[in-house]
Design a protein around this motif. Structure first.
Motif, short mmCIF file in Angstrom:
data_model
loop_
_atom_site.label_atom_id
_atom_site.label_comp_id
_atom_site.label_asym_id
_atom_site.label_seq_id
_atom_site.Cartn_x
_atom_site.Cartn_y
_atom_site.Cartn_z
N PHE A 110 0.84 -1.19 0.00
CA PHE A 110 0.00 0.00 0.00
C PHE A 110 0.88 1.24 0.00
O PHE A 110 1.79 1.37 0.82
N CYS A 111 0.59 2.16 -0.91
CA CYS A 111 1.34 3.41 -1.01
C CYS A 111 0.49 4.53 -0.43
O CYS A 111 -0.52 4.92 -1.03
N PRO A 112 0.87 5.05 0.75
CA PRO A 112 0.08 6.12 1.35
C PRO A 112 0.11 7.41 0.54
O PRO A 112 -0.80 8.23 0.63
N GLY A 113 1.14 7.59 -0.25
CA GLY A 113 1.23 8.79 -1.08
C GLY A 113 0.13 8.83 -2.12
O GLY A 113 -0.51 9.86 -2.33
N CYS A 114 -0.10 7.71 -2.77
CA CYS A 114 -1.12 7.62 -3.82
C CYS A 114 -2.48 7.17 -3.26
O CYS A 114 -3.49 7.31 -3.93
N GLY A 115 -2.47 6.58 -2.07
CA GLY A 115 -3.70 6.05 -1.51
C GLY A 115 -4.17 4.80 -2.24
O GLY A 115 -5.37 4.51 -2.29
N LYS A 116 -3.22 4.07 -2.83
CA LYS A 116 -3.59 2.84 -3.53
C LYS A 116 -2.43 1.85 -3.50
O LYS A 116 -1.33 2.20 -3.05
N TYR A 117 -2.70 0.64 -3.96
CA TYR A 117 -1.66 -0.38 -3.99
C TYR A 117 -0.83 -0.26 -5.27
O TYR A 117 -1.36 0.05 -6.33
N HIS A 118 0.47 -0.52 -5.12
CA HIS A 118 1.35 -0.66 -6.27
C HIS A 118 1.87 -2.09 -6.27
O HIS A 118 1.94 -2.74 -5.23
N THR A 119 2.27 -2.57 -7.44
CA THR A 119 2.84 -3.91 -7.53
C THR A 119 4.26 -3.83 -8.08
O THR A 119 4.59 -2.91 -8.84
N ILE A 120 5.07 -4.79 -7.65
CA ILE A 120 6.46 -4.89 -8.11
C ILE A 120 6.71 -6.32 -8.55
O ILE A 120 6.42 -7.27 -7.81
N ASN A 121 7.26 -6.47 -9.73
CA ASN A 121 7.54 -7.78 -10.28
C ASN A 121 8.99 -8.17 -9.96
O ASN A 121 9.92 -7.46 -10.34
N THR A 122 9.18 -9.29 -9.27
CA THR A 122 10.54 -9.69 -8.88
C THR A 122 11.01 -10.97 -9.56
O THR A 122 12.12 -11.42 -9.34
N LYS A 123 10.12 -11.60 -10.35
CA LYS A 123 10.51 -12.83 -11.04
C LYS A 123 9.98 -12.81 -12.45
O LYS A 123 8.98 -12.15 -12.74
N ASP A 124 10.62 -13.56 -13.31
CA ASP A 124 10.14 -13.68 -14.68
C ASP A 124 8.86 -14.51 -14.67
O ASP A 124 8.89 -15.71 -14.40
#
Ligand SMILES: [Zn+2]
Length: 100
Positions: free
Chosen positions: A17-31
């Motif tokens: 959860f990103c409090p700056g945007c007030g929404k969730y962000h996703t990060i891809n760590t694997k192919d």
């Protein structure tokens, strides 16, 4: 309680959860089998570090007007360091990630 959550059905896409945007962000760590940038991850869901920085562009409705909002941060050791080029109010601040 962890700072990030594995997105169900994936092997290495995490959401936070990103409090700056007030929404969730996703990060891809694997192919995952499709062309997506892959971030380095220290493997610690309590004190995550991702490399390099994360830049997210999203469209947000502000006062009935749709605007593009930039969110740019370093996530290190369970903290989000927002860079000064963020469009939201937490630009330039470093905050603890919120428990999921
Ligand atoms: Zn954000």
């Amino acid at each position: 309680m962890t700072k990030i959550k594995l997105v169900s059905g994936t092997r290495g896409i995490y959401s936070f959860f990103c409090p700056g945007c007030g929404k969730y962000h996703t990060i891809n760590t694997k192919d995952e089998g499709y062309k997506q940038p892959i971030w380095g991850f220290n493997g610690d869901v309590d004190k995550p570090t991702f490399t390099p920085s994360l830049a997210v562009l999203s469209v947000t409705n502000i006062a009935n007007e749709y605007r593009e909002m930039r969110c740019h941060s370093f996530i290190r050791d369970g903290k989000i360091q927002y860079l000064s080029d963020c469009d939201h109010a937490l630009a330039g601040q470093t905050i603890d990630m919120i428990d999921e």
